[in-house]
Design a protein around this motif. Structure first.
Motif, mmCIF file in Angstrom:
data_model
loop_
_atom_site.group_PDB
_atom_site.id
_atom_site.type_symbol
_atom_site.label_atom_id
_atom_site.label_comp_id
_atom_site.label_asym_id
_atom_site.label_seq_id
_atom_site.Cartn_x
_atom_site.Cartn_y
_atom_site.Cartn_z
ATOM 1 N N ARG A 17 0.938 -1.229 -0.106
ATOM 2 C CA ARG A 17 -0.240 -0.032 0.153
ATOM 3 C C ARG A 17 0.873 1.312 -0.077
ATOM 4 N NH1 ARG A 17 -5.154 1.866 1.390
ATOM 5 N NH2 ARG A 17 -5.821 -0.313 1.892
ATOM 6 N N TRP A 23 -2.969 -1.653 -3.789
ATOM 7 C CA TRP A 23 -2.599 -2.212 -5.097
ATOM 8 C C TRP A 23 -3.822 -3.157 -5.702
ATOM 9 C CZ3 TRP A 23 0.504 -1.567 -9.173
ATOM 10 C CH2 TRP A 23 0.552 -2.598 -9.982
ATOM 11 N N ASP A 24 -4.285 -2.887 -6.684
ATOM 12 C CA ASP A 24 -5.493 -3.505 -7.616
ATOM 13 C C ASP A 24 -4.941 -4.560 -8.507
ATOM 14 O OD1 ASP A 24 -7.587 -4.091 -9.244
ATOM 15 O OD2 ASP A 24 -8.966 -2.786 -8.292
ATOM 16 N N ARG A 26 -6.185 -6.744 -10.434
ATOM 17 C CA ARG A 26 -7.032 -6.921 -11.655
ATOM 18 C C ARG A 26 -6.764 -5.899 -12.776
ATOM 19 N NH1 ARG A 26 -13.781 -6.546 -11.792
ATOM 20 N NH2 ARG A 26 -14.082 -6.979 -13.933
ATOM 21 N N HIS A 27 -6.635 -4.570 -12.247
ATOM 22 C CA HIS A 27 -6.248 -3.429 -13.219
ATOM 23 C C HIS A 27 -4.728 -3.073 -13.175
ATOM 24 C CE1 HIS A 27 -10.441 -2.793 -12.244
ATOM 25 N NE2 HIS A 27 -10.617 -2.127 -13.541
ATOM 26 N N ASN A 28 -4.048 -4.048 -12.352
ATOM 27 C CA ASN A 28 -2.567 -3.819 -12.552
ATOM 28 C C ASN A 28 -2.248 -2.382 -12.116
ATOM 29 O OD1 ASN A 28 0.078 -4.819 -12.745
ATOM 30 N ND2 ASN A 28 0.386 -4.301 -14.719
ATOM 31 N N THR A 29 -2.598 -1.737 -11.124
ATOM 32 C CA THR A 29 -2.265 -0.457 -10.735
ATOM 33 C C THR A 29 -2.729 -0.077 -9.367
ATOM 34 O OG1 THR A 29 -2.436 1.937 -11.432
ATOM 35 C CG2 THR A 29 -4.615 0.825 -11.498
ATOM 36 N N TYR A 30 -2.436 0.997 -8.802
ATOM 37 C CA TYR A 30 -2.703 1.529 -7.253
ATOM 38 C C TYR A 30 -4.162 1.905 -7.547
ATOM 39 C CZ TYR A 30 1.957 0.633 -5.638
ATOM 40 O OH TYR A 30 3.116 0.023 -5.159
ATOM 41 N N CYS A 31 -4.995 1.740 -6.559
ATOM 42 C CA CYS A 31 -6.288 2.393 -6.468
ATOM 43 C C CYS A 31 -6.682 3.081 -5.018
ATOM 44 C CB CYS A 31 -7.154 1.001 -6.577
ATOM 45 S SG CYS A 31 -9.083 1.285 -6.327
ATOM 46 N N ARG A 33 -9.941 4.676 -3.519
ATOM 47 C CA ARG A 33 -11.439 5.013 -3.457
ATOM 48 C C ARG A 33 -11.858 6.151 -2.611
ATOM 49 N NH1 ARG A 33 -13.198 0.257 -5.209
ATOM 50 N NH2 ARG A 33 -11.825 -1.743 -5.252
ATOM 51 N N GLU A 47 -2.004 5.454 -10.765
ATOM 52 C CA GLU A 47 -3.339 5.292 -9.845
ATOM 53 C C GLU A 47 -4.520 5.230 -10.532
ATOM 54 O OE1 GLU A 47 -1.006 7.057 -5.908
ATOM 55 O OE2 GLU A 47 -2.857 8.136 -6.534
ATOM 56 N N HIS A 165 -14.127 4.577 -12.800
ATOM 57 C CA HIS A 165 -12.801 4.453 -12.356
ATOM 58 C C HIS A 165 -11.891 5.587 -13.280
ATOM 59 C CE1 HIS A 165 -14.799 0.694 -11.824
ATOM 60 N NE2 HIS A 165 -13.645 0.120 -11.140
#
Length: 210
Positions: A17, A23-24, A26-31, A33, A47, A165
Protein backbone atom coordinates in the motif's frame (compact mmCIF):
# COMPACT_ATOMS: atom_id res chain seq x y z
CA UNK A 1 18.52 -39.31 -20.51
CA UNK A 2 17.52 -37.99 -17.15
CA UNK A 3 14.32 -36.06 -16.56
CA UNK A 4 14.86 -32.33 -16.81
CA UNK A 5 14.12 -30.56 -13.57
CA UNK A 6 11.50 -27.83 -13.79
CA UNK A 7 12.66 -24.31 -13.15
CA UNK A 8 10.74 -22.57 -10.40
CA UNK A 9 10.37 -18.86 -10.74
CA UNK A 10 10.39 -16.87 -7.51
CA UNK A 11 6.98 -15.51 -6.56
CA UNK A 12 6.54 -11.95 -7.63
CA UNK A 13 6.33 -9.61 -4.68
CA UNK A 14 2.99 -7.90 -4.30
CA UNK A 15 3.31 -4.10 -4.23
CA UNK A 16 2.59 -2.62 -0.82
CA UNK A 17 0.00 0.00 0.00
CA UNK A 18 1.23 3.50 -0.86
CA UNK A 19 -0.48 6.11 1.30
CA UNK A 20 -4.19 5.88 0.50
CA UNK A 21 -3.48 3.78 -2.58
CA UNK A 22 -3.79 -0.01 -2.38
CA UNK A 23 -2.61 -2.33 -5.15
CA UNK A 24 -5.36 -3.53 -7.52
CA UNK A 25 -4.15 -6.69 -9.25
CA UNK A 26 -7.10 -6.78 -11.64
CA UNK A 27 -6.22 -3.42 -13.16
CA UNK A 28 -2.49 -3.73 -12.45
CA UNK A 29 -2.34 -0.33 -10.79
CA UNK A 30 -2.74 1.39 -7.44
CA UNK A 31 -6.32 2.15 -6.45
CA UNK A 32 -7.72 4.96 -4.30
CA UNK A 33 -11.40 4.90 -3.35
CA UNK A 34 -13.19 8.10 -2.40
CA UNK A 35 -16.46 8.46 -0.51
CA UNK A 36 -19.15 11.15 -0.65
CA UNK A 37 -17.77 14.44 0.65
CA UNK A 38 -14.18 13.56 -0.22
CA UNK A 39 -11.66 14.71 -2.82
CA UNK A 40 -8.30 13.30 -3.81
CA UNK A 41 -5.50 14.76 -5.92
CA UNK A 42 -2.28 13.14 -7.09
CA UNK A 43 0.72 13.59 -9.29
CA UNK A 44 1.31 9.83 -9.58
CA UNK A 45 0.82 8.41 -13.04
CA UNK A 46 0.03 4.88 -11.91
CA UNK A 47 -3.17 5.26 -9.90
CA UNK A 48 -6.86 4.61 -10.45
CA UNK A 49 -9.34 6.76 -8.50
CA UNK A 50 -12.64 4.99 -7.91
CA UNK A 51 -16.01 6.09 -6.58
CA UNK A 52 -19.64 4.95 -6.72
CA UNK A 53 -22.28 7.52 -7.61
CA UNK A 54 -26.01 7.70 -7.22
CA UNK A 55 -27.50 11.19 -7.05
CA UNK A 56 -24.06 12.58 -6.21
CA UNK A 57 -21.77 14.07 -8.85
CA UNK A 58 -18.04 13.53 -9.30
CA UNK A 59 -15.71 15.72 -11.32
CA UNK A 60 -12.43 14.42 -12.72
CA UNK A 61 -10.07 17.38 -13.29
CA UNK A 62 -6.65 17.03 -14.94
CA UNK A 63 -3.72 19.17 -16.02
CA UNK A 64 -2.92 17.76 -19.50
CA UNK A 65 0.68 19.03 -19.37
CA UNK A 66 1.82 17.55 -16.07
CA UNK A 67 -0.75 14.80 -15.53
CA UNK A 68 -1.57 16.16 -12.06
CA UNK A 69 -5.23 15.40 -11.46
CA UNK A 70 -7.96 14.58 -9.00
CA UNK A 71 -11.55 13.66 -8.35
CA UNK A 72 -14.21 14.98 -5.98
CA UNK A 73 -17.58 13.53 -4.92
CA UNK A 74 -20.21 15.98 -3.74
CA UNK A 75 -23.68 15.28 -2.39
CA UNK A 76 -25.60 18.56 -2.68
CA UNK A 77 -25.27 21.61 -4.95
CA UNK A 78 -24.14 24.45 -2.73
CA UNK A 79 -23.89 26.05 0.67
CA UNK A 80 -22.96 29.59 1.62
CA UNK A 81 -21.33 28.56 4.89
CA UNK A 82 -20.07 25.01 4.39
CA UNK A 83 -22.04 23.95 7.46
CA UNK A 84 -23.90 20.64 7.60
CA UNK A 85 -25.87 20.40 10.83
CA UNK A 86 -23.22 22.37 12.67
CA UNK A 87 -20.31 20.37 11.28
CA UNK A 88 -17.79 21.86 8.90
CA UNK A 89 -18.22 19.67 5.87
CA UNK A 90 -17.58 21.90 2.89
CA UNK A 91 -16.54 19.17 0.47
CA UNK A 92 -20.05 17.72 0.63
CA UNK A 93 -21.27 20.75 -1.31
CA UNK A 94 -20.65 21.29 -5.00
CA UNK A 95 -19.54 24.90 -4.82
CA UNK A 96 -16.80 24.12 -2.28
CA UNK A 97 -15.82 20.78 -3.82
CA UNK A 98 -15.44 22.20 -7.33
CA UNK A 99 -13.51 25.29 -6.29
CA UNK A 100 -11.12 23.34 -4.07
CA UNK A 101 -10.35 20.68 -6.67
CA UNK A 102 -9.93 23.09 -9.59
CA UNK A 103 -7.63 25.38 -7.60
CA UNK A 104 -5.50 22.45 -6.46
CA UNK A 105 -4.98 21.25 -10.04
CA UNK A 106 -4.26 24.79 -11.25
CA UNK A 107 -1.40 24.99 -8.74
CA UNK A 108 0.41 22.31 -10.75
CA UNK A 109 0.92 24.79 -13.59
CA UNK A 110 -1.97 25.01 -16.00
CA UNK A 111 -4.12 27.72 -17.56
CA UNK A 112 -7.78 27.50 -16.61
CA UNK A 113 -8.83 27.11 -20.24
CA UNK A 114 -6.57 24.05 -20.59
CA UNK A 115 -8.11 22.00 -17.78
CA UNK A 116 -9.60 18.65 -18.72
CA UNK A 117 -12.90 18.32 -16.84
CA UNK A 118 -15.11 15.23 -16.93
CA UNK A 119 -18.40 14.91 -15.06
CA UNK A 120 -20.33 11.85 -13.91
CA UNK A 121 -23.35 10.95 -11.77
CA UNK A 122 -26.49 12.85 -10.90
CA UNK A 123 -28.86 9.89 -11.18
CA UNK A 124 -32.41 10.09 -9.90
CA UNK A 125 -32.70 6.77 -8.13
CA UNK A 126 -36.23 7.32 -6.86
CA UNK A 127 -39.32 9.11 -8.08
CA UNK A 128 -40.11 12.20 -6.09
CA UNK A 129 -40.12 15.97 -5.98
CA UNK A 130 -36.59 16.34 -4.59
CA UNK A 131 -34.70 14.94 -7.63
CA UNK A 132 -31.34 15.67 -6.03
CA UNK A 133 -29.51 14.28 -9.04
CA UNK A 134 -31.04 16.86 -11.39
CA UNK A 135 -30.17 19.65 -8.96
CA UNK A 136 -26.55 18.53 -8.74
CA UNK A 137 -26.26 18.38 -12.53
CA UNK A 138 -27.87 21.79 -12.98
CA UNK A 139 -25.50 23.27 -10.43
CA UNK A 140 -22.26 21.87 -11.79
CA UNK A 141 -23.01 22.78 -15.42
CA UNK A 142 -23.95 26.35 -14.47
CA UNK A 143 -20.92 26.62 -12.19
CA UNK A 144 -18.48 25.62 -14.91
CA UNK A 145 -20.17 27.83 -17.49
CA UNK A 146 -19.95 30.82 -15.15
CA UNK A 147 -16.25 30.08 -14.60
CA UNK A 148 -15.65 29.81 -18.35
CA UNK A 149 -14.52 26.21 -18.04
CA UNK A 150 -15.18 23.59 -20.69
CA UNK A 151 -16.50 20.09 -20.02
CA UNK A 152 -14.48 17.64 -22.10
CA UNK A 153 -16.67 14.59 -21.37
CA UNK A 154 -19.71 13.75 -19.27
CA UNK A 155 -22.18 11.03 -18.41
CA UNK A 156 -24.93 12.51 -16.25
CA UNK A 157 -28.48 11.78 -15.18
CA UNK A 158 -30.58 8.68 -15.76
CA UNK A 159 -32.21 6.26 -13.32
CA UNK A 160 -29.20 4.10 -12.32
CA UNK A 161 -25.99 4.55 -10.40
CA UNK A 162 -22.44 4.43 -11.74
CA UNK A 163 -19.02 3.16 -10.75
CA UNK A 164 -16.25 5.45 -12.01
CA UNK A 165 -12.62 4.43 -12.59
CA UNK A 166 -10.39 7.44 -13.34
CA UNK A 167 -6.91 6.50 -14.58
CA UNK A 168 -4.26 9.08 -13.77
CA UNK A 169 -1.87 7.80 -16.45
CA UNK A 170 -3.81 9.37 -19.32
CA UNK A 171 -6.99 10.82 -17.81
CA UNK A 172 -9.21 8.12 -19.26
CA UNK A 173 -12.37 7.07 -17.43
CA UNK A 174 -14.06 3.69 -17.32
CA UNK A 175 -17.75 4.01 -16.44
CA UNK A 176 -19.80 1.04 -15.29
CA UNK A 177 -23.57 1.34 -14.91
CA UNK A 178 -25.04 -0.33 -11.85
CA UNK A 179 -27.85 -2.80 -12.35
CA UNK A 180 -31.33 -1.25 -11.94
CA UNK A 181 -31.99 -3.80 -9.20
CA UNK A 182 -29.20 -2.16 -7.18
CA UNK A 183 -30.86 1.28 -7.22
CA UNK A 184 -32.70 0.67 -3.96
CA UNK A 185 -29.53 -0.41 -2.17
CA UNK A 186 -27.55 2.56 -3.49
CA UNK A 187 -30.32 4.97 -2.46
CA UNK A 188 -30.47 3.45 1.01
CA UNK A 189 -26.69 3.78 1.34
CA UNK A 190 -26.86 7.47 0.40
CA UNK A 191 -29.61 8.10 2.95
CA UNK A 192 -27.69 6.25 5.69
CA UNK A 193 -24.55 8.24 4.90
CA UNK A 194 -26.45 11.54 5.17
CA UNK A 195 -27.97 10.50 8.48
CA UNK A 196 -24.56 9.43 9.79
CA UNK A 197 -22.86 12.72 8.93
CA UNK A 198 -25.75 14.67 10.42
CA UNK A 199 -24.98 12.98 13.72
CA UNK A 200 -21.19 13.24 13.53
CA UNK A 201 -19.03 16.30 14.00
CA UNK A 202 -16.50 16.66 11.22
CA UNK A 203 -13.20 18.44 11.68
CA UNK A 204 -11.55 20.27 8.79
CA UNK A 205 -13.25 21.61 5.73
CA UNK A 206 -11.14 20.30 2.85
CA UNK A 207 -9.10 17.15 2.46
CA UNK A 208 -6.85 17.04 -0.57
CA UNK A 209 -4.06 14.51 -0.72
CA UNK A 210 -0.83 14.52 -2.71
Amino acid sequence: MGRMASVLKPAQARPQRRGRAAWDARHNTYCVRILPGEAYTTGAGDEMIVTILGSCVAACVRNPWTGFCGMNHFMLPESETGEWNGATAAMRYGNYAMEALINEVLKSGCARRELEIKLFGGSNLANGASRVGDKNIDFVLKYLAAEGLRVTASDLGGPVGRRIHFFTKDGSVKRLLMKPTNAGTLLADELKYRIAINETSVGGDVELFD
